[in-house]
Scaffold this motif. Structure first.
Motif, PDB file in Angstrom:
ATOM      1  N   ARG A 152     -20.611  11.051 -16.289  1.00 58.98           N
ATOM      2  CA  ARG A 152     -21.850  11.236 -15.453  1.00 58.98           C
ATOM      3  C   ARG A 152     -21.781  12.739 -14.899  1.00 58.98           C
ATOM      4  N   ALA A 153     -23.003  13.446 -14.714  1.00 58.29           N
ATOM      5  CA  ALA A 153     -22.988  14.535 -14.121  1.00 58.29           C
ATOM      6  C   ALA A 153     -23.772  14.565 -12.617  1.00 58.29           C
ATOM      7  N   GLY A 154     -23.443  15.076 -11.844  1.00 55.49           N
ATOM      8  CA  GLY A 154     -24.260  15.050 -10.482  1.00 55.49           C
ATOM      9  C   GLY A 154     -24.819  16.397 -10.362  1.00 55.49           C
ATOM     10  N   TRP A 155     -26.136  16.631 -10.047  1.00 54.72           N
ATOM     11  CA  TRP A 155     -26.550  17.902  -9.741  1.00 54.72           C
ATOM     12  C   TRP A 155     -27.095  17.846  -8.376  1.00 54.72           C
ATOM     13  N   ASP A 174     -24.531  17.558 -20.834  1.00 59.00           N
ATOM     14  CA  ASP A 174     -25.100  18.674 -21.561  1.00 59.00           C
ATOM     15  C   ASP A 174     -26.835  18.651 -21.430  1.00 59.00           C
ATOM     16  N   GLU A 175     -27.054  18.432 -19.956  1.00 54.72           N
ATOM     17  CA  GLU A 175     -28.649  18.457 -19.856  1.00 54.72           C
ATOM     18  C   GLU A 175     -29.317  19.809 -20.141  1.00 54.72           C
ATOM     19  N   PRO A 176     -30.445  19.544 -20.820  1.00 56.37           N
ATOM     20  CA  PRO A 176     -31.310  20.738 -21.145  1.00 56.37           C
ATOM     21  C   PRO A 176     -31.823  21.614 -19.958  1.00 56.37           C
ATOM     22  N   LEU A 177     -31.941  20.768 -18.951  1.00 58.60           N
ATOM     23  CA  LEU A 177     -32.367  21.326 -17.438  1.00 58.60           C
ATOM     24  C   LEU A 177     -31.745  22.774 -17.124  1.00 58.60           C
TER      25      LEU A 177
END
Length: 459
Positions: A175-178, A315-318
């Protein structure tokens, strides 16, 4: 059958009910009984479920559950198989010294299929009873119970990442934290037609499971979300904490169809009211327009300096929708762990990144999946798998790996080449691959996948 033609499958309700009602593993029961401990299932409707919940709370350093909390959790726990280990010689024999919960869920795998998987949660051991083999007995017991029920996979999210490798689990969907500085980010992404509107949290509770069921098979690693989790996201239970802080919005497309929703909370900065922080609790988009519209709304909120979210994909497009990528601080950690139980069933239900033939020589410390298997992936991504006899020779690339390494690659979250370089996997040439580097590349192409896996909840 092509990937686009794959129909999600998953477990039926009769399978789920049978798993919930199944007995505890006899081997683990006998092992714990030899140490004076009682290993048994706990009925959610019975009074002892309250003591089981208190033990879970203690194990995760929570405060004691109130009667209202117990009643609310009991109402929403009917889907779980609940198990405890009890010490009849202790001063509180009614309170388990170890807990575990599990249920039969559906795991989305590369290619769009859903496979039945044993989801494991609430794993605790009281500090008074450590190093007595309790955790091992319970986890191995759940895996053997899953195997006996014909479930090909187990899965869990973890609070301590070093505990589960010994049982064959491996991190498979990180998981990625932003943390995004809104003023610096600058929106350059699409500006779709349609509209964003505030909705009651109760309406969000209705929308989210419907939207999720439409799309969850599209992302490897996602699971069917128990209803209690939607209640927690939306804050719609009587005992929900800080529910009043949550706000809900929906995205409706130009045709008037709801295609996405988000739940978030705002924390004011009383020293500077232009620097509030938004925490995104859950964002669900059925299509690209909904994704862009919801994120643009959140990043352009007035008086907000930072937006945070912690269950995103790697790999979020955001990242490619903001002008300054350095406005986003992204951290990646292990999240969804999986464990292959039935190699043939697990591998035949996913799709593959390239055609090819591999011999998989799998070692399993628990003996559930040890063996040699031939994987044949076709041009359309479909795979066929069969066990090999000990002396059966096959001219194909051979991959020697443990069950944890096979599990790590299963959702496509790590390249086989990476595990080779890490010394976790050995590859030998065969078939058209005549060198080691060719063999590694060929095996990596077959086992790879084109999008990163993701799981958007904890459980």
């Amino acid at each position: 059958m092509s990937t686009s033609e794959i129909a999600p499958a998953g477990a039926g309700e009769s399978d789920r009910a049978a798993f919930r009602a199944g007995p505890v593993d006899e081997e683990s029961r006998a092992r714990l009984a030899a140490g004076g401990l009682d290993y048994r299932r706990v009925a959610v409707a019975d009074e002892e479920f309250a003591s089981w919940l208190q033990a879970v709370g203690r194990g995760f350093l929570d405060s004691e559950r109130s009667e209202a909390q117990i009643a609310s959790i009991r109402e929403r726990s009917g889907y779980r198989r609940v198990t405890g280990v009890y010490d009849p010689e202790g001063p509180m024999p009614e309170v388990p010294v170890s807990t575990i919960a599990s249920w039969l869920g559906d795991l989305a795998v590369p290619g769009g299929a859903l496979i039945p998987s044993c989801a494991i949660s609430a794993v605790t051991v009281a500090p008074t009873h450590r190093r007595r083999g309790i955790a091992r007995a319970m986890l191995e017991g759940e895996l053997r119970a899953a195997q006996a029920a014909g479930i090909p996979m187990a899965m869990l999210t973890v609070s301590e990442s070093t505990l589960y490798g010994r049982y064959g689990f491996a991190p498979a969907a990180p998981r990625a934290g932003w943390r995004i500085e809104t003023k610096r980010a600058g929106w350059i992404g699409p500006r779709p037609e349609g509209r964003i509107d505030f909705i009651p949290r109760e309406r969000a509770r209705e929308l989210l499971p419907v939207l999720h069921d439409r799309v969850r098979h599209l992302t490897a690693g996602e699971i069917d979300v128990p209803g209690s989790h939607w209640d927690n996201f939306a804050g719609t239970t009587p005992v929900a904490e800080k529910a009043g802080e949550k706000r809900a919005v929906q995205y409706t497309d130009a045709a008037g169809e709801v295609r996405g929703a988000a739940i978030y909370a705002v924390r004011e900065n009383h020293d500077d009211f232009t620097k509030s922080t938004v925490s995104v609790h859950y964002l669900l988009a059925e299509n690209d327009d909904a994704y862009a519209a919801l994120w643009r709304f959140l990043l352009e909120l007035d008086l907000v300096a930072e937006v945070t979210s912690y269950e995103l994909a790697v790999d979020e497009p955001l990242l490619w929708m903001i002008a300054d990528q350095r406005a986003a601080k992204v951290s990646v950690v292990d999240h969804q762990y999986v464990r292959v139980i039935d190699v043939v069933a697990a591998l035949e239900n996913r799709r593959y990144g390239a055609a090819g033939r591999l011999v998989l020589d799998v070692a399993d410390p628990l003996g559930l999946a040890t063996g040699r298997y031939l994987l044949e992936a076709a041009d359309d991504g479909a795979g066929r798998v069969r066990p090999l006899e000990d002396d059966e020779a096959v001219d194909a690339v051979t991959v020697v790996l443990g069950i944890a390494e096979l599990s790590a690659t299963y959702l496509g979250g790590v390249s086989l080449a990476t595990l080779v370089r890490a010394g976790r996997v050995q590859v030998a040439p065969g078939g058209p691959a005549s060198t080691h580097s060719e063999a590694v590349a060929a095996a990596s192409r077959v086992l790879g996948w084109h999008t990163a896996p993701r799981l958007s909840i904890w459980y």
